[in-house]
Scaffold this active site. Structure first.
Site, PDB file in Angstrom:
ATOM      1  N   ASP A 285       0.887  -1.172   0.000  1.00  0.00           N
ATOM      2  CA  ASP A 285       0.000   0.000   0.000  1.00  0.00           C
ATOM      3  C   ASP A 285       0.917   1.212   0.000  1.00  0.00           C
ATOM      4  O   ASP A 285       2.149   1.078  -0.066  1.00  0.00           O
ATOM      5  CB  ASP A 285      -0.931  -0.022   1.241  1.00  0.00           C
ATOM      6  CG  ASP A 285      -2.253   0.721   0.977  1.00  0.00           C
ATOM      7  OD1 ASP A 285      -2.199   1.933   0.700  1.00  0.00           O
ATOM      8  OD2 ASP A 285      -3.324   0.083   1.043  1.00  0.00           O
ATOM      9  N   PHE A 317       0.647   2.100  -6.831  1.00  0.00           N
ATOM     10  CA  PHE A 317       0.261   1.123  -7.851  1.00  0.00           C
ATOM     11  C   PHE A 317       0.003   1.727  -9.235  1.00  0.00           C
ATOM     12  O   PHE A 317      -0.205   1.017 -10.208  1.00  0.00           O
ATOM     13  CB  PHE A 317      -0.853   0.179  -7.408  1.00  0.00           C
ATOM     14  CG  PHE A 317      -2.108   0.771  -6.811  1.00  0.00           C
ATOM     15  CD1 PHE A 317      -2.725   1.883  -7.335  1.00  0.00           C
ATOM     16  CD2 PHE A 317      -2.705   0.133  -5.718  1.00  0.00           C
ATOM     17  CE1 PHE A 317      -3.897   2.380  -6.792  1.00  0.00           C
ATOM     18  CE2 PHE A 317      -3.883   0.622  -5.160  1.00  0.00           C
ATOM     19  CZ  PHE A 317      -4.482   1.759  -5.704  1.00  0.00           C
ATOM     20  N   ARG A 332      -8.837  -6.135  -2.967  1.00  0.00           N
ATOM     21  CA  ARG A 332     -10.220  -5.942  -2.515  1.00  0.00           C
ATOM     22  C   ARG A 332     -10.523  -4.445  -2.454  1.00  0.00           C
ATOM     23  O   ARG A 332      -9.773  -3.670  -1.857  1.00  0.00           O
ATOM     24  CB  ARG A 332     -10.448  -6.554  -1.123  1.00  0.00           C
ATOM     25  CG  ARG A 332     -11.934  -6.459  -0.734  1.00  0.00           C
ATOM     26  CD  ARG A 332     -12.236  -6.980   0.646  1.00  0.00           C
ATOM     27  NE  ARG A 332     -11.850  -6.060   1.695  1.00  0.00           N
ATOM     28  CZ  ARG A 332     -12.362  -6.077   2.926  1.00  0.00           C
ATOM     29  NH1 ARG A 332     -13.265  -6.982   3.253  1.00  0.00           N
ATOM     30  NH2 ARG A 332     -11.949  -5.208   3.843  1.00  0.00           N
ATOM     31  N   HIS A 336     -12.913  -0.520  -7.702  1.00  0.00           N
ATOM     32  CA  HIS A 336     -14.144   0.297  -7.691  1.00  0.00           C
ATOM     33  C   HIS A 336     -13.841   1.778  -7.456  1.00  0.00           C
ATOM     34  O   HIS A 336     -14.682   2.631  -7.686  1.00  0.00           O
ATOM     35  CB  HIS A 336     -15.164  -0.252  -6.674  1.00  0.00           C
ATOM     36  CG  HIS A 336     -14.866   0.046  -5.240  1.00  0.00           C
ATOM     37  ND1 HIS A 336     -15.003  -0.892  -4.248  1.00  0.00           N
ATOM     38  CD2 HIS A 336     -14.460   1.166  -4.599  1.00  0.00           C
ATOM     39  CE1 HIS A 336     -14.712  -0.359  -3.078  1.00  0.00           C
ATOM     40  NE2 HIS A 336     -14.368   0.897  -3.272  1.00  0.00           N
TER      41      HIS A 336
HETATM   42  C1  LIG Z   1     -10.945   1.296  -0.294  1.00  0.00           C
HETATM   43  S1  LIG Z   1      -9.367   0.996   0.411  1.00  0.00           S
HETATM   44  C2  LIG Z   1      -9.288  -0.801   0.430  1.00  0.00           C
HETATM   45  C3  LIG Z   1      -8.273  -1.335   1.423  1.00  0.00           C
HETATM   46  C4  LIG Z   1      -8.213  -2.865   1.503  1.00  0.00           C
HETATM   47  N1  LIG Z   1      -7.928  -3.465   0.224  1.00  0.00           N
HETATM   48  C5  LIG Z   1      -9.503  -3.434   2.070  1.00  0.00           C
HETATM   49  O1  LIG Z   1     -10.295  -4.012   1.324  1.00  0.00           O
HETATM   50  O2  LIG Z   1      -9.732  -3.296   3.289  1.00  0.00           O
HETATM   51  C6  LIG Z   1      -8.289   1.444  -0.912  1.00  0.00           C
HETATM   52  C7  LIG Z   1      -6.802   1.279  -0.613  1.00  0.00           C
HETATM   53  O3  LIG Z   1      -6.063   1.708  -1.759  1.00  0.00           O
HETATM   54  C8  LIG Z   1      -4.897   2.338  -1.297  1.00  0.00           C
HETATM   55  N2  LIG Z   1      -4.342   3.231  -2.341  1.00  0.00           N
HETATM   56  C9  LIG Z   1      -4.898   4.353  -2.829  1.00  0.00           C
HETATM   57  N3  LIG Z   1      -4.082   4.898  -3.742  1.00  0.00           N
HETATM   58  C10 LIG Z   1      -2.992   4.086  -3.828  1.00  0.00           C
HETATM   59  C11 LIG Z   1      -1.804   4.114  -4.615  1.00  0.00           C
HETATM   60  N4  LIG Z   1      -1.584   5.096  -5.501  1.00  0.00           N
HETATM   61  N5  LIG Z   1      -0.910   3.115  -4.466  1.00  0.00           N
HETATM   62  C12 LIG Z   1      -1.141   2.117  -3.573  1.00  0.00           C
HETATM   63  N6  LIG Z   1      -2.246   2.033  -2.797  1.00  0.00           N
HETATM   64  C13 LIG Z   1      -3.164   3.016  -2.928  1.00  0.00           C
HETATM   65  C14 LIG Z   1      -5.379   3.114  -0.098  1.00  0.00           C
HETATM   66  O4  LIG Z   1      -4.307   3.518   0.740  1.00  0.00           O
HETATM   67  C15 LIG Z   1      -6.328   2.115   0.558  1.00  0.00           C
HETATM   68  O5  LIG Z   1      -5.667   1.316   1.492  1.00  0.00           O
END
Ligand SMILES: C[S@@+](CC[C@H](N)C(=O)[O-])C[C@H]1O[C@@H](n2cnc3c(N)ncnc32)[C@H](O)[C@@H]1O
Length: 450
Positions: A285, A317, A332, A336
């Site tokens: 992350d 990412f 997960r 979306h």
């Molecule tokens: C809606 S949350 C889902 C977290 C986890 N997968 C869950 O289901 O509990 C989205 C995740 O994407 C991560 N995220 C957002 N932008 C990102 C980036 N550019 N690179 C890596 N992670 C990122 C956020 O930090 C967050 O933890």
């Protein structure tokens, strides 16, 4: 009683709804008794409803849809619409209870406390707090034991200040109510923001536009450690229908590698680590979230850290691939959040990391399509073909939320079309992409039986 031959369509529909309610309520009671030995009590301040079988989610979707449709049918229109218009008040009252830590104050007082005592401990005005608690209690969160005496019940107990659900309520009331949801109309009507699919043209960006043009939700969190921590914890509240219910993790070979891309604080990886000790895990992350995840693991499952079964690797990412050659890449509630272009960028990066044996599991909300017969034919009449109706509402709420508060969301991303689901015949065949849905499962019936 046999139905009269000349019954009106409306009467037949109402009878059908009552039939669905009766059947699925029986099914749900049976499932609870089989799974946990008993039907959960609303009164007890204990949450024993966390391990949820897919059959139960299905029954609940039918039950909620049928109850809502029945009330909407038989209730005078003005009552129906007035109640819907008041909906933000529910959320605001939950915010009062959560931020005021009312459930913490009541913890350990099964006979309840008088509102004067609660008010003193929460520093809130007694008479107004009593009215907030009464409104919550009529919808079964807290119980009013006697006049002005409140106690925790199962629902209110779940929002004690240390819980993920309290973090979810705070995220909604502190960030989404403040900076996103109320601005949906203004954003849609804005000639620049309305038609845009850019992640910097959301309701959130619109509300922040004077302070910080092109603001994004995740950018905002990155600059506010406390809110980021709260959001990360809130994500761990999405625990119904975990990946282990839908994917045969147990049949992966010992030593298989599993990389959770955008894994947050480990809402998925912690249960996976606890139940599958032979997997070698990686959580990726953003850097600041990785630090939160390490702390969360140290609190929740220090053994996994001590045994060095997990690596924490920061990633952006959009800019780089995850760690290479993992058996499983898992995401997960990531796709979306993003419009098509950004989703493709993420997926291309995962593709670069994949070895010949790798597969990608995408676990997300997939909105149903009305023109898909496969998705609608099993829905009993007169429930709505759109995801059964109100029992599917959380997926559409997530669609709005991801569009308004976070980024552009699945709808804008065009990801609302159903993706073909690969069957379990070759559950670990290489280079596969699988779509699984959380926890509203439009195509649950298509899932292979465990
Ligand atoms: C809606 S949350 C889902 C977290 C986890 N997968 C869950 O289901 O509990 C989205 C995740 O994407 C991560 N995220 C957002 N932008 C990102 C980036 N550019 N690179 C890596 N992670 C990122 C956020 O930090 C967050 O933890």
């Amino acid at each position: 009683m046999p139905a009269a031959a000349n019954e009106s369509v409306e009467r037949k529909n109402v009878r059908a709804l009552i039939g669905i309610i009766s059947t699925v309520a029986e099914d749900a009671m049976n499932t609870w008794e089989q799974e946990s030995g008993r039907i959960p009590s609303l009164d007890k301040p204990v949450d024993d409803t966390r391990a949820v079988a897919p059959e139960l989610l299905r029954s609940m979707r039918l039950l909620e849809s049928a109850c809502f449709q029945l009330c909407s049918t038989l209730m005078p229109t003005s009552l129906s619409m007035i109640t819907r218009s008041y909906a933000p008040i529910d959320s605001a009252c939950l915010g009062v209870a959560s931020q005021g830590k009312v459930a913490d104050v009541l913890d350990g007082h099964p006979k309840g406390l008088h509102v004067d005592i609660i008010a003193e401990k929460t520093q809130l005005p007694a008479e107004k707090l009593a009215r907030v608690l009464r409104l919550l209690a009529v919808k079964h969160c807290f119980k009013e034991v006697s006049k002005d005496v409140s106690a925790n019940n199962r629902l209110s107990h779940s929002i004690r200040s240390t819980t993920p659900l309290a973090a979810l309520i705070s995220t909604f009331s502190d960030i989404c109510h403040e900076n996103a949801w109320p601005f949906l109309y203004s954003t849609l009507a804005d000639p620049e923001y309305g038609p845009s699919n850019s992640p910097t043209k959301t309701s959130f960006s619109w509300s922040m536009r004077k302070e910080k043009p092109d603001a994004t939700f995740f950018g905002y969190l990155a600059e506010r450690p406390e809110k980021s921590e709260m959001f990360g914890k809130a994500m761990t509240a999405f625990d119904a229908g975990g990946v282990q219910e839908f994917y045969p993790i147990g049949s992966l070979p010992a030593g298989a590698t599993w990389c959770d891309v955008g894994g947050g604080q480990g809402g998925v990886l912690i249960p996976v680590a606890n139940t599958h000790p032979t997997l070698r895990l990686t959580l990726q992350d953003q850097l600041h979230v990785i630090e939160e995840a390490k702390q969360h693991f140290a609190q929740e499952c220090p053994g996994v850290l001590n045994e060095k079964r997990i690596s924490f690797v920061p990633i952006d990412f959009f800019k780089e691939p995850p760690v290479p050659n993992q058996d499983v890449y898992y995401m997960r509630m990531i796709i979306h959040d993003w419009p098509d272009a950004e989703s493709i960028q993420i997926l291309k990066n995962v593709r670069k990391a994949m070895g010949p044996q790798s597969r990608l599991l995408i676990h997300d909300y997939v909105l149903p399509s009305l023109d898909s017969k496969a998705q609608t034919q099993h829905i009993p009449k007169p429930l709505l073909p759109t995801y059964y109706g109100a029992g599917g509402q959380r997926s559409f709420m997530m669609d709005q939320h991801a569009g308004a508060a976070e980024l552009e969301g699945a709808h804008a991303a065009g990801l609302h079309q159903p993706r073909p689901r690969q069957r379990a015949r070759h559950p670990h065949s290489p280079r596969r992409i699988e779509w699984h849905t959380v926890p509203e499962i439009p195509a649950l019936e298509e899932l292979p039986k465990a």
